[in-house]
Design a protein around this motif. Sequence first.
Motif, mmCIF file in Angstrom:
data_model
loop_
_atom_site.group_PDB
_atom_site.id
_atom_site.type_symbol
_atom_site.label_atom_id
_atom_site.label_comp_id
_atom_site.label_asym_id
_atom_site.label_seq_id
_atom_site.Cartn_x
_atom_site.Cartn_y
_atom_site.Cartn_z
ATOM 1 N N LEU A 17 0.850 -1.195 0.000
ATOM 2 C CA LEU A 17 0.000 0.000 0.000
ATOM 3 C C LEU A 17 0.880 1.237 0.000
ATOM 4 C CD1 LEU A 17 -2.611 -1.054 2.730
ATOM 5 C CD2 LEU A 17 -2.953 -1.105 0.255
ATOM 6 N N GLN A 18 0.451 2.261 -0.749
ATOM 7 C CA GLN A 18 1.245 3.480 -0.858
ATOM 8 C C GLN A 18 0.346 4.707 -0.722
ATOM 9 O OE1 GLN A 18 4.200 3.331 -4.190
ATOM 10 N NE2 GLN A 18 3.274 1.346 -4.625
ATOM 11 N N ASP A 19 0.466 5.392 0.403
ATOM 12 C CA ASP A 19 -0.214 6.671 0.640
ATOM 13 C C ASP A 19 -1.717 6.578 0.375
ATOM 14 O OD1 ASP A 19 -0.306 9.344 1.434
ATOM 15 O OD2 ASP A 19 -0.090 10.067 -0.623
ATOM 16 N N VAL A 20 -2.374 5.646 1.046
ATOM 17 C CA VAL A 20 -3.815 5.438 0.875
ATOM 18 C C VAL A 20 -4.587 6.400 1.772
ATOM 19 C CG1 VAL A 20 -5.714 3.809 1.242
ATOM 20 C CG2 VAL A 20 -3.585 3.037 0.166
ATOM 21 N N ASN A 21 -5.538 7.109 1.194
ATOM 22 C CA ASN A 21 -6.385 8.049 1.924
ATOM 23 C C ASN A 21 -7.837 7.861 1.522
ATOM 24 O OD1 ASN A 21 -4.288 10.207 3.118
ATOM 25 N ND2 ASN A 21 -3.648 9.682 1.035
ATOM 26 N N PHE A 22 -8.727 7.698 2.491
ATOM 27 C CA PHE A 22 -10.163 7.765 2.238
ATOM 28 C C PHE A 22 -10.905 7.866 3.557
ATOM 29 C CE2 PHE A 22 -9.334 3.101 2.120
ATOM 30 C CZ PHE A 22 -10.180 2.670 3.128
ATOM 31 N N ASN A 23 -12.170 8.309 3.459
ATOM 32 C CA ASN A 23 -13.034 8.467 4.631
ATOM 33 C C ASN A 23 -14.309 7.659 4.443
ATOM 34 O OD1 ASN A 23 -11.293 10.498 5.743
ATOM 35 N ND2 ASN A 23 -12.248 12.000 4.375
ATOM 36 N N VAL A 24 -14.795 7.074 5.534
ATOM 37 C CA VAL A 24 -16.073 6.367 5.524
ATOM 38 C C VAL A 24 -17.028 7.114 6.444
ATOM 39 C CG1 VAL A 24 -17.272 4.203 6.033
ATOM 40 C CG2 VAL A 24 -14.937 4.152 5.106
ATOM 41 N N ALA A 25 -18.109 7.627 5.885
ATOM 42 C CA ALA A 25 -19.063 8.413 6.660
ATOM 43 C C ALA A 25 -19.952 7.516 7.515
ATOM 44 C CB ALA A 25 -19.925 9.260 5.730
ATOM 45 N N GLY A 199 -28.909 1.388 11.620
ATOM 46 C CA GLY A 199 -27.959 2.327 12.190
ATOM 47 C C GLY A 199 -26.505 1.936 12.096
ATOM 48 N N PHE A 200 -26.204 0.864 11.383
ATOM 49 C CA PHE A 200 -24.817 0.417 11.268
ATOM 50 C C PHE A 200 -24.154 1.053 10.042
ATOM 51 C CE2 PHE A 200 -27.056 -2.868 13.596
ATOM 52 C CZ PHE A 200 -26.174 -3.180 14.623
ATOM 53 N N THR A 201 -22.839 1.227 10.141
ATOM 54 C CA THR A 201 -22.027 1.677 9.019
ATOM 55 C C THR A 201 -21.324 0.455 8.439
ATOM 56 O OG1 THR A 201 -21.686 3.811 10.093
ATOM 57 C CG2 THR A 201 -20.170 3.232 8.309
ATOM 58 N N ILE A 202 -21.266 0.360 7.112
ATOM 59 C CA ILE A 202 -20.734 -0.842 6.467
ATOM 60 C C ILE A 202 -19.627 -0.464 5.494
ATOM 61 C CG2 ILE A 202 -21.288 -2.795 4.962
ATOM 62 C CD1 ILE A 202 -24.169 -2.607 6.152
ATOM 63 N N PHE A 203 -18.514 -1.177 5.611
ATOM 64 C CA PHE A 203 -17.370 -1.037 4.710
ATOM 65 C C PHE A 203 -17.142 -2.409 4.090
ATOM 66 C CE2 PHE A 203 -12.905 -1.748 3.865
ATOM 67 C CZ PHE A 203 -12.437 -0.559 3.317
ATOM 68 N N MET A 204 -17.146 -2.476 2.763
ATOM 69 C CA MET A 204 -16.982 -3.779 2.135
ATOM 70 C C MET A 204 -15.945 -3.744 1.025
ATOM 71 S SD MET A 204 -20.137 -4.463 -0.483
ATOM 72 C CE MET A 204 -21.404 -4.275 0.755
ATOM 73 N N ILE A 205 -15.274 -4.875 0.825
ATOM 74 C CA ILE A 205 -14.489 -5.093 -0.375
ATOM 75 C C ILE A 205 -15.154 -6.237 -1.141
ATOM 76 C CG2 ILE A 205 -12.361 -4.232 0.647
ATOM 77 C CD1 ILE A 205 -11.391 -7.047 1.002
ATOM 78 N N GLU A 206 -15.217 -6.087 -2.451
ATOM 79 C CA GLU A 206 -16.003 -7.048 -3.225
ATOM 80 C C GLU A 206 -15.566 -6.998 -4.692
ATOM 81 O OE1 GLU A 206 -17.825 -9.854 -4.386
ATOM 82 O OE2 GLU A 206 -18.357 -9.478 -2.293
ATOM 83 N N HIS A 207 -15.663 -8.147 -5.381
ATOM 84 C CA HIS A 207 -15.328 -8.232 -6.800
ATOM 85 C C HIS A 207 -16.556 -8.152 -7.696
ATOM 86 C CE1 HIS A 207 -11.024 -8.893 -6.857
ATOM 87 N NE2 HIS A 207 -11.130 -9.758 -5.869
ATOM 88 N N ASP A 208 -17.735 -8.416 -7.140
ATOM 89 C CA ASP A 208 -18.951 -8.394 -7.950
ATOM 90 C C ASP A 208 -19.360 -6.939 -8.180
ATOM 91 O OD1 ASP A 208 -21.766 -8.375 -8.691
ATOM 92 O OD2 ASP A 208 -21.800 -10.494 -8.162
ATOM 93 N N MET A 209 -19.123 -6.457 -9.377
ATOM 94 C CA MET A 209 -19.338 -5.039 -9.659
ATOM 95 C C MET A 209 -20.809 -4.641 -9.609
ATOM 96 S SD MET A 209 -16.483 -3.568 -9.910
ATOM 97 C CE MET A 209 -16.082 -4.675 -8.562
#
Length: 255
Positions: A17-25, A199-209
Amino acid sequence: MLQLKGISKNFGGLHVLQDVNFNVAQGSIFGLIGPNGAGKTTIINLITGLLRPSSGDIQFNGQDLTSVQPHQITKLGIARTFQNIRIFKEMTLLENVIVGMHDHLNYGIAGILLNLASFKSAEAKSKARALELLSWVRLDHKAHMLADNLSYGEQRKLEFARALATEPKLLLLDEPVAGMNPAEKTELMAEIVNIKQRGFTIFMIEHDMRFVMELCEKIAVLNFGKIIAEGPPAEIRSDPAVIEAYLGKEDEAWE
């Protein structure tokens, strides 16, 4: 709710990983996509404390996570599922979910051995809560069945219920629909929307576009360890860098 700032991760001379930036609301469904080997699961392992970043900061509700142990991160309100399902197949669905509550059960060994009133009360509450969580994923009618007897899609939903038993604020999903048929994917999409609406916040990684595009409100794209695009699905779908680097030049890849 979740902020990654300048995150890099090296394994010896390999820069994952190189200089990864992001926010999850808070209250959102956020998707991270990218080809195999891009570093997506490494990011989840960094967020949950299984790995430490080589540089950068991870903030969760304003708290720095970069030196916090995995069990402490769970207590702060982050839970995850895994790409390969990890449930206790020799236990019932109810028992699987109760296992996820161990940090919140308020009785000790003495209470169990002596069958104290505090133990009985806590046990009754945990069973009721486990049944409630199973009802969220529509598995409460199978609560006393062995997990080994579930279909693949049902096992995935059971894993969700167990993760929710830790009382998280943020739920991390590692390729939730991997190996599912179209009907199971549709069902799981409805369950994830239901969880978000509670009321939950969800962060996912997925291959199914198709799954990601229909479900996520914001998407980040990781390629060779770097974020190359971030935004709502419509922007990601038409981003030339994403199409070329991740999907090739045929728009049919989104279908």
